[in-house]
Design a protein around this motif. Structure first.
Motif, PDB file in Angstrom:
ATOM      1  N   LEU A  28      38.574  15.118  48.475  1.00  0.00           N
ATOM      2  CA  LEU A  28      39.804  15.387  47.730  1.00  0.00           C
ATOM      3  C   LEU A  28      40.983  15.060  48.637  1.00  0.00           C
ATOM      4  O   LEU A  28      41.009  15.474  49.795  1.00  0.00           O
ATOM      5  N   ILE A  29      41.931  14.321  48.094  1.00  0.00           N
ATOM      6  CA  ILE A  29      43.067  13.876  48.906  1.00  0.00           C
ATOM      7  C   ILE A  29      44.341  14.581  48.450  1.00  0.00           C
ATOM      8  O   ILE A  29      44.816  14.349  47.334  1.00  0.00           O
ATOM      9  N   LYS A  30      44.898  15.393  49.315  1.00  0.00           N
ATOM     10  CA  LYS A  30      46.166  16.038  48.966  1.00  0.00           C
ATOM     11  C   LYS A  30      47.303  15.015  49.029  1.00  0.00           C
ATOM     12  O   LYS A  30      47.241  14.060  49.827  1.00  0.00           O
ATOM     13  N   ASN A  31      48.324  15.232  48.234  1.00  0.00           N
ATOM     14  CA  ASN A  31      49.484  14.336  48.337  1.00  0.00           C
ATOM     15  C   ASN A  31      50.120  14.507  49.715  1.00  0.00           C
ATOM     16  O   ASN A  31      50.002  15.560  50.326  1.00  0.00           O
ATOM     17  N   LEU A  42      35.974  10.469  44.624  1.00  0.00           N
ATOM     18  CA  LEU A  42      37.333  10.708  45.099  1.00  0.00           C
ATOM     19  C   LEU A  42      38.123  11.475  44.047  1.00  0.00           C
ATOM     20  O   LEU A  42      37.946  11.258  42.852  1.00  0.00           O
ATOM     21  N   ALA A  43      38.999  12.332  44.509  1.00  0.00           N
ATOM     22  CA  ALA A  43      39.942  12.987  43.596  1.00  0.00           C
ATOM     23  C   ALA A  43      41.233  13.251  44.357  1.00  0.00           C
ATOM     24  O   ALA A  43      41.245  13.265  45.598  1.00  0.00           O
ATOM     25  N   SER A  98      43.387   5.054  36.759  1.00  0.00           N
ATOM     26  CA  SER A  98      43.140   5.859  35.561  1.00  0.00           C
ATOM     27  C   SER A  98      41.878   6.705  35.662  1.00  0.00           C
ATOM     28  O   SER A  98      41.769   7.744  35.026  1.00  0.00           O
ATOM     29  N   GLN A  99      40.913   6.281  36.482  1.00  0.00           N
ATOM     30  CA  GLN A  99      39.655   7.032  36.583  1.00  0.00           C
ATOM     31  C   GLN A  99      39.774   8.269  37.458  1.00  0.00           C
ATOM     32  O   GLN A  99      38.864   9.095  37.500  1.00  0.00           O
ATOM     33  N   LEU A 100      40.856   8.345  38.206  1.00  0.00           N
ATOM     34  CA  LEU A 100      40.922   9.340  39.278  1.00  0.00           C
ATOM     35  C   LEU A 100      41.062  10.773  38.741  1.00  0.00           C
ATOM     36  O   LEU A 100      42.021  11.071  38.036  1.00  0.00           O
ATOM     37  N   PRO A 101      40.120  11.659  39.089  1.00  0.00           N
ATOM     38  CA  PRO A 101      40.310  13.063  38.705  1.00  0.00           C
ATOM     39  C   PRO A 101      41.448  13.673  39.530  1.00  0.00           C
ATOM     40  O   PRO A 101      41.607  13.332  40.706  1.00  0.00           O
ATOM     41  N   ILE A 102      42.214  14.557  38.905  1.00  0.00           N
ATOM     42  CA  ILE A 102      43.326  15.192  39.633  1.00  0.00           C
ATOM     43  C   ILE A 102      43.206  16.707  39.582  1.00  0.00           C
ATOM     44  O   ILE A 102      43.007  17.292  38.522  1.00  0.00           O
ATOM     45  N   PHE A 103      43.316  17.299  40.765  1.00  0.00           N
ATOM     46  CA  PHE A 103      43.381  18.754  40.888  1.00  0.00           C
ATOM     47  C   PHE A 103      44.837  19.156  41.094  1.00  0.00           C
ATOM     48  O   PHE A 103      45.633  18.385  41.630  1.00  0.00           O
ATOM     49  N   CYS A 104      45.149  20.395  40.706  1.00  0.00           N
ATOM     50  CA  CYS A 104      46.436  20.967  41.093  1.00  0.00           C
ATOM     51  C   CYS A 104      46.151  22.086  42.078  1.00  0.00           C
ATOM     52  O   CYS A 104      45.162  22.810  41.943  1.00  0.00           O
ATOM     53  N   ASP A 105      46.988  22.209  43.085  1.00  0.00           N
ATOM     54  CA  ASP A 105      46.899  23.305  44.048  1.00  0.00           C
ATOM     55  C   ASP A 105      48.114  24.208  43.806  1.00  0.00           C
ATOM     56  O   ASP A 105      49.157  24.045  44.430  1.00  0.00           O
TER      57      ASP A 105
END
Ligand code: PEP
Ligand code: MN
Length: 369
Positions: free
Chosen positions: A143-146, A170-171, A202-209
């Motif tokens: 998981l890659i943080k901004n 990857l997310a 477009s495929q990238l899953p996104i998490f919110c922290d």
């Protein structure tokens, strides 16, 4: 050039393919656990309570990047065996942050299931490349943080470096961005940047922290709900068995029980439009509109503070509220500017007359106080 690179990232794997979890919480994927592993007891107590609240993915920082030295900088490698105990005792999958090749090596040897790259690391291509090289040949989810600064290319660059060494699970994690301005949050959420990221990959899953965005427990629910409204795939939230005593980020952590309540209360909206792409696009655009409306109000508020300042100054110097030449010149200037932006004269008149009237009302209040 950038487009061509991103195109080949369309085989990034879907989140659901990574976690063979039988989670009771259908959506979103939730990763929870303390900011930092402190003691084996604290790690295990928190994990067991989280598990009892339906969470199957556990996070804990072992190497902690701290803004200032002489803060608690993590327990280091010995915490890895505590994470192994979590796996053995609860069956949860475990995640930790890595910031260099040594961390990667130690975490892989300890069978950590998921790694994340922190905001302070994503900003540094040297560090990211070192991590990517150390991960070559593995297929561990990353998981890659901004990055701390609002730079989409830097965020994408990190994803590309990992993709280039063969990582497909990857997310991204949106954890907000640093700002010098005083805002209610610890890190300013820039929802547009995450939306742009989704458009680009477009495929990238996104998490919110929501934890690192909020900085305070009280905002966690509202930020998590926003993420759900924007169709985020997951949440990574800090949770501690005794939050107020946490060795790091005490004010933003919540108990596993409170996290359970927060998740239960999240409203996962029913799709109003069947077609998922149409729905997501509409959703994203509407969200941007809401965001702009809030920004418009913020600006009007700031403008009104200045108007009031002028009002007090006029009072002290015995000047009347209305100077018609000034108002005429405002209107003239703004109509010219409005025309260059494609706004009708009637619209500009109505809008600015309303703003002007509200300003006069505020100034009169000050005069007659
Ligand atoms: C963390 O998740 O514990 C962390 C250090 O976050 P960030 O990199 O977003 O500051
Ligand atoms: Mn933290």
């Amino acid at each position: 050039m950038a487009k061509a690179k991103i195109k080949y990232m369309n085989d990034i794997e879907n989140l659901t393919a990574w976690f063979n979890t039988s989670t009771t919480i259908k959506k979103p994927v939730v990763i929870a656990g303390p900011c930092s592993a402190e003691t084996e007891q604290q790690v295990l107590d928190t994990a067991i309570e989280l598990k009892n609240n339906g969470i199957n993915l556990f996070r804990a920082g072992i190497w902690k990047p701290r803004t200032r030295p002489n803060c608690f900088e993590g327990v280091g490698a010995k915490g890895l065996s505590w994470l192994q105990s979590v796996k053995a005792e609860t069956g949860m999958m475990v995640a930790t942050e890595v910031a260099n090749a040594k961390h990667v090596e130690l975490a892989l040897n300890a069978n950590i299931d998921i790694l994340w790259i922190g905001a302070r690391t994503t900003v540094n291509p040297f560090a990211v490349q070192e991590i990517a090289d150390a991960l070559k040949g593995t297929d561990i989810p990353i998981l890659i943080k901004n990055p701390i600064n609002p730079d989409l290319e830097l965020w994408i660059g990190t994803l590309e470096r990992l993709y280039a060494v063969g990582i497909r699970k990857l997310a991204a994690i949106h954890r907000g961005f640093s700002t010098y301005q005083k805002i209610k949050f610890r890190n300013e959420p820039q929802w547009q940047i995450a939306i742009d990221l989704k458009r680009r990959i477009s495929q990238l899953p996104i998490f919110c922290d929501p934890s690192h965005i909020s900085g305070k427990r009280e905002y966690l629910a509202e930020v998590s709900q926003k993420a759900m409204d924007l169709n985020y795939n997951g949440l990574i939230i800090e949770s501690h068995c005794n939050p107020s005593q946490a060795w790091s980020d005490a004010s933003q952590q919540l108990t596993p029980q409170d996290l359970g309540i927060l998740l239960q209360n999240l409203v996962i909206r029913k799709p109003e439009v069947e077609n998922e792409t149409v729905r997501n696009t509409l959703n994203d655009l509407r969200f941007l509109i809401d965001d702009f409306d809030s920004q418009l109000l913020d600006l009007l508020e700031e403008r009104m503070r200045i108007v009031e300042k002028i009002g007090r100054y006029k009072k002290e110097n015995n000047i009347s509220v209305l100077q018609s030449e000034r108002w005429n010149s405002i209107l003239e200037r703004i109509q010219q500017l409005g025309a260059t932006k494609g706004f009708s004269k009637a619209f500009i008149n109505t809008l600015f007359k309303a703003i002007h009237q509200e300003s006069i009302n505020h100034q009169e209040n000050i005069m007659n106080r």
